[in-house]
Design an enzyme around this catalytic site. Sequence first.
Site, PDB file in Angstrom:
ATOM      1  CG  ASP A 412      -1.807   1.182   1.333  1.00  0.00           C
ATOM      2  OD1 ASP A 412      -2.663   1.325   0.442  1.00  0.00           O
ATOM      3  OD2 ASP A 412      -1.660   1.975   2.277  1.00  0.00           O
ATOM      4  CD  GLU A 467      -2.584   2.528  -3.238  1.00  0.00           C
ATOM      5  OE1 GLU A 467      -3.601   3.223  -3.373  1.00  0.00           O
ATOM      6  OE2 GLU A 467      -1.990   2.403  -2.158  1.00  0.00           O
TER       7      GLU A 467
END
Length: 733
Positions: A412, A467
């Site tokens: 993330d 990401e």
Amino acid sequence: MTDTLFDRRDIDALLGGRHPDPFACLGPHGEAGRTVVRALLPGALRVRAVTPGGDELGALACVDEAGCFAGTITHDGRYRLAIDWPDAQQVTDDAYAFGTLLDDAALARFAAGDPAAVLDCLGATPIRVDGVDGVRFAVWAPNAQRVSVVGNFNSWDGRRHPMRLRRPWGVWELFVPGIGPGEHYKYELCAADGSLLPHKADPCARATEAPPRTASVVADTAALDGFGWHDAGWIDARPDAGRRFRVPWSIYEVHAESWQRVPEEMDRSATWDELAERLIPYVKGMGFTHVEFMPISEYPFGGSWGYQPLAQFAPSARFGPVDGFARFVDRAHAAGIGVIVDWVPAHFPNDAHGLAQFDGSALYEHADPREGMHPDWNTCVFNLGRNEVSAFLIASALAWARRYHVDGIRVDAVASMLYRDYSRKEGEWVPNVYGGRENLESVAFLRTLNDALHGAAAPAGVVTIAEESTAWPGVTAPTGDGGLGFDFKWNMGWMHDTLAYLHEDPIHRRYHHDRMTFGLVYAFSERFVLPLSHDEVVHGKGSLAAKMPDDAWQRLATLRAYFGFMWAHPGKKLLFMGSEFAQWSEFAHDGTPHWDLLDAPAHRGVQRLVRDLNRAYASEPALHALDCDAAGFTWLIGDDRDNSVLAFARRDDSGRVVVAICNFTPVPRSGYRVGLPAPGQWRELMNTDAAVYGGSNAGNDGAVWAQDVPAHGQPWSATLRLPPLATLWLAPA
């Protein structure tokens, strides 16, 4: 005489919680031909030393009413302490009768940044020492003056079990006999200035209490490590680095806490075993290849959706015992479904029981708020330049791969890690050693992470996904070539551009045509996943269906056309839960997807379309084998902005081909000529306007014939009827 057995300075230091070495005075000590036993047991009425069989060896006199006891015994073997409490009696081995626990070499490896040493040394581990069962506790807190382990076993009294400092490495250890799996515990730390810190959860806990409670729980690590897996065939068959980019990846993104609740029990979240019964068959039936969970490591605040975790090694207790997640993964693999977990190494919340100021200093985070605080989320930023912090995080990722057999790790917020000025104004960030904005420590960390997950430390076939929302070069390039080493990267630019295009009224789309084509300019610069994730259906952005203009029929038709475009487009696929049946409302973490919409034929039609797209994508190599290779894509029509029509060919390296044609206006178009790369009959492999999907059922009666008429750079072509707001796929019959 008993007062000479326990030095007053030791008593005062122990009771004051500032003794530098409790093992130097507590436990058994040979002195002048005798064994002196000292114990710190606040609240005890009487203490005796006994043999393992219960024979008395001698009484320990109370030398301080605060709970200090001392006495002599002639026995030089194992002894136990028989303790009379005001309301109970207890017989236990003496925690201070055991020697050092952790190997010097392992601790040195930890200090040098070896993730394996974190897994070997830290946390709470049930073990047997000298024939005695108990739990070894070990925690890194180099700047603490004192660390104690506290729990129900000592009435949460930090005076009872102060730990031994392995000084060169800053690790505190203690073996507590007589306890085992299921025990709740925390650490009590005294900072260097003598101040007592809030009780801290174990950073390396393998299990936790369910929020809002915050204690760590001793996990049955032997049972976890010896779990009866049945997925050896699946693990062996996971594609290696040469094949993983050539296989279909269609990922169903799930918020485990809300996918399906149990209304009969106050809308609680489903357990892992309940999810295995419901989610796995659903994912399998829908044709997805993988399920990706938003973060499931323990997180205190439900509204963070898991993106502010505080127990990086422990599946959240919201979903039941930790071995339930192992059972879920095992059953998913048996069904042919891979499991990906979101993982958060960029930042952590500042909850008092967590990592922030863990030992009274900025241990896990940067001390300078220009580096150590994230302005968007008011969270702490990991100090990835510190060996022990880097090792801690990489050990967490390895634990998910090794202990729980996950197939992929999605990292993330990578962009926030790569840039020192991310979301910061001038003067709010610190340049790197060269004066630049690149975060060199994060770059080194991410490369090390990917090398670890792709190397011998992890099971073969683990995939990493970034990401990353910027144009940082080489995110998916090998680390040996200067890249970050990820297998895939989310294509955030494609997602933003295409959704912005579809948000326009169809009559205006001609002016924004480039938004649908620009992604192909860079589509093969990295290996991409096309993400329609949770981030796009929350915070006022609206659901996918709600983003589309006009009436309900046109909105669903546009969404179906978009899905047809996406599944034919180069790149692996990801779709967030609820989007597969065109939910109207946004994602709500405290709710659940609106499954009742499936009572409506229009929404069942969208769901059926997604199922059929997945099945066709997986079964047709032309649609996935060269997802990451420019040789697998050819524009046929990329410039018909006036009609808002796109057409392109996908192929594999054996010559199989599929042609996709998209009409993003509500105007049906008859006699529309499209170039084709082969003669003969072409069947309609997919028509998103089919009646079974809720469409108008316009099309080409299932097939067209290529004519010997060159068009769009191809030697053959066919005239088609393009349904309104629809995508067609054609394949040679």
